[in-house]
Scaffold this active site. Structure first.
Site, PDB file in Angstrom:
ATOM      1  N   SER A 142       0.858  -1.170   0.000  1.00 14.11           N
ATOM      2  CA  SER A 142       0.000   0.000   0.000  1.00 14.11           C
ATOM      3  C   SER A 142       0.903   1.231   0.000  1.00 14.11           C
ATOM      4  CB  SER A 142      -0.885  -0.019   1.254  1.00 14.11           C
ATOM      5  OG  SER A 142      -1.630   1.161   1.360  1.00 14.11           O
ATOM      6  N   LYS A 168      -1.165  -1.065  -4.347  1.00 12.65           N
ATOM      7  CA  LYS A 168      -2.344  -0.259  -4.003  1.00 12.65           C
ATOM      8  C   LYS A 168      -1.863   1.163  -3.808  1.00 12.65           C
ATOM      9  CE  LYS A 168      -4.705   0.010   0.442  1.00 12.65           C
ATOM     10  NZ  LYS A 168      -5.399  -0.795   1.471  1.00 12.65           N
ATOM     11  N   LYS A 170      -2.900   5.085  -2.655  1.00 15.94           N
ATOM     12  CA  LYS A 170      -3.877   5.918  -1.970  1.00 15.94           C
ATOM     13  C   LYS A 170      -4.262   7.045  -2.917  1.00 15.94           C
ATOM     14  CE  LYS A 170      -3.996   3.898   2.071  1.00 15.94           C
ATOM     15  NZ  LYS A 170      -5.241   3.446   2.703  1.00 15.94           N
ATOM     16  N   ASP A 195      -7.092   3.005  -3.256  1.00 18.08           N
ATOM     17  CA  ASP A 195      -7.813   3.069  -1.976  1.00 18.08           C
ATOM     18  C   ASP A 195      -8.088   4.537  -1.657  1.00 18.08           C
ATOM     19  OD1 ASP A 195      -8.871   2.830   0.566  1.00 18.08           O
ATOM     20  OD2 ASP A 195      -7.102   1.854   1.458  1.00 18.08           O
ATOM     21  N   GLU A 220     -11.004   0.643  -3.523  1.00 16.74           N
ATOM     22  CA  GLU A 220     -11.296   0.346  -2.117  1.00 16.74           C
ATOM     23  C   GLU A 220     -11.962   1.535  -1.432  1.00 16.74           C
ATOM     24  OE1 GLU A 220      -7.913  -1.383  -0.136  1.00 16.74           O
ATOM     25  OE2 GLU A 220      -8.605  -0.793   1.850  1.00 16.74           O
ATOM     26  N   ASP A 245     -13.704  -1.708   2.915  1.00 13.04           N
ATOM     27  CA  ASP A 245     -12.783  -1.752   4.058  1.00 13.04           C
ATOM     28  C   ASP A 245     -13.535  -1.208   5.274  1.00 13.04           C
ATOM     29  OD1 ASP A 245     -10.894  -1.077   6.008  1.00 13.04           O
ATOM     30  OD2 ASP A 245      -9.462  -0.151   4.663  1.00 13.04           O
ATOM     31  N   LYS A 269      -9.760  -6.619   8.146  1.00 13.96           N
ATOM     32  CA  LYS A 269      -8.747  -6.218   9.121  1.00 13.96           C
ATOM     33  C   LYS A 269      -9.180  -6.792  10.459  1.00 13.96           C
ATOM     34  CE  LYS A 269      -7.341  -2.023   6.741  1.00 13.96           C
ATOM     35  NZ  LYS A 269      -7.476  -0.564   6.672  1.00 13.96           N
ATOM     36  N   GLY A 297      -4.079  -4.087   6.198  1.00 17.17           N
ATOM     37  CA  GLY A 297      -3.072  -3.786   7.216  1.00 17.17           C
ATOM     38  C   GLY A 297      -3.325  -2.428   7.845  1.00 17.17           C
TER      39      GLY A 297
END
Ligand code: OSB
Ligand code: MG
Length: 380
Positions: A142, A168, A170, A195, A220, A245, A269, A297
């Protein structure tokens, strides 16, 4: 045998330096303010867990401080009259904490330390206790928001060289199309996803529809942190699979997601769902409803990383997770040896009977800034 019972619970607050800050649509994390919970059994074994609540309530409503309070004032008290003889008894911890509303990360911290202690007390590998079967799990990375697109591309190049199996990124409004286009241009075959941590709204559906051209594995949590309904509207409008998520706290949430088609993928998670018992239920629900599943995570220390790896060994985790080797964030993890790739892009699922054998007590003590020991009958 009289079963496992809990003698005392130690809650520690640690402040651990991170090698590099991590930036998302909700903020920037520069060092690790984290709780570690120890469950000490009558027989002298110690179970560990990490509470993944953040320093401020920007990912969800919890914080390190609220988790400390919930554990001390309400949750730990629920353990004293419980004894654990068989695996089924471990599910009682979740059930005992269930009447208390929300605060799943604080609940998870206690629940997981009990499972971890049970693995130690009965000498059973934690991953087997959870129902795991795989001995190696694939890993993605990520990548936080970067100062420039060039910097992002360079970082991703480095991660791919190390072996990470998917990337991934952000995103947030204003930092989305440029990084996604650049990565797709540079790495045409890359398993890429985005995400948003709830940074968009329904009015962005037309924009998100245009992202179909990036062929993302998934997007996400683009919409509200507590939403399912609007995500269903979005999923009906776009080809990219929606991954949830923040919105998922239970197997019931997974059932609702499937029922209204709010998404096709679940990021699990352990902290957000209240621990191992609910994680197993979510794993089973994803299989039942045909949703893809992977383990997310929260920039964990080694204790949380080892627990993430253990749950990821269950057969239904069919996509690479976010749990990277320790060195991604910590020069010196609180476990020894640190989590490292077994083969590039994969982590070994080790047959650890709880994580105690890996915890470096000196480092744990060294980074501890506050500590509280809770015993039966002693008021908090
Ligand atoms: O949304 O998945 C998220 C980190 C902190 C809070 C929320 C998230 C994340 C990550 C990083 O994406 C995952 C990791 O490297 O542990
Ligand atoms: Mg996320």
């Amino acid at each position: 045998m009289s079963g496992m019972s809990v003698r005392e619970v130690v809650v520690r607050r640690l402040n651990l330096p991170m090698r590099e800050p991590f930036e998302t649509s909700f903020g920037r994390e520069t060092d690790k303010d984290v709780l570690v919970v120890e469950v000490h059994t009558d027989a002298g074994h110690i179970g560990y867990s990490e509470c993944v609540a953040m320093a401020s309530p920007v990912y969800n409503e919890e914080t390190t401080g609220t988790a400390w309070q919930m554990l001390s004032d309400f949750f730990v008290n629920q353990l004293w009259d419980q004894s654990f003889h068989e695996r089924e008894d471990l599910f009682l911890v979740r059930d005992r904490l269930q009447p208390f509303r929300k605060n799943q990360m604080a609940k998870a911290a206690l629940e997981m330390a009990v499972w971890d202690a049970y693995a130690a007390e009965y000498s059973v590998p934690l991953f087997e206790l959870l129902g795991g079967v795989r001995r190696e799990v694939p890993v993605g990375i990520s990548v936080g928001i970067q100062a420039s697109t060039r910097r992002l591309v360079e970082k991703v190049e480095g991660y791919l060289e190390q072996g990470f199996q998917r990337v991934k990124v952000k995103v947030r409004p204003g930092y989305d199309e440029e990084p996604l286009s650049a990565l797709r241009r540079e790495f045409p075959g890359l398993l890429l996803m985005a995400d948003a941590n709830s940074a968009y709204t329904l009015s962005d559906v037309p924009l998100l529809k245009t992202w179909d051209r990036f062929h993302l594995m998934m997007v996400e949590q683009p919409l509200g942190y507590d939403d399912l309904v609007d995500h269903a509207t979005l999923q009906a409008a776009i080809d990219t699979p929606v991954c949830l998520d923040e919105s998922i706290h239970s197997a019931a949430d997974v059932r609702k997601t499937a029922k209204i088609k709010a998404g096709k993928v679940i990021n699990l998670k352990l902290g957000r769902v209240g621990g191992f018992a609910e994680a197993i239920a979510i794993h089973d629900a994803c299989a039942e409803y045909g949703l893809d599943l992977w383990c997310g995570g929260m920039l964990e220390t080694g204790i949380g990383r080892l627990h993430n790896i253990a749950i990821t060994s269950l057969p239904g985790f069919n996509l690479p997770g976010d749990t990277a080797p320790s060195a991604r964030y910590f020069t010196e993890d609180i476990i020894e040896p640190a989590v490292e790739f077994s083969t590039p892009g994969n982590l070994a699922v080790e047959p650890l009977c709880g994580v105690h054998s890996r915890v470096d007590r000196d480092r744990l003590e060294h980074w501890t800034v506050d500590k509280r020991t809770l015993r039966q009958g002693e008021s908090s």
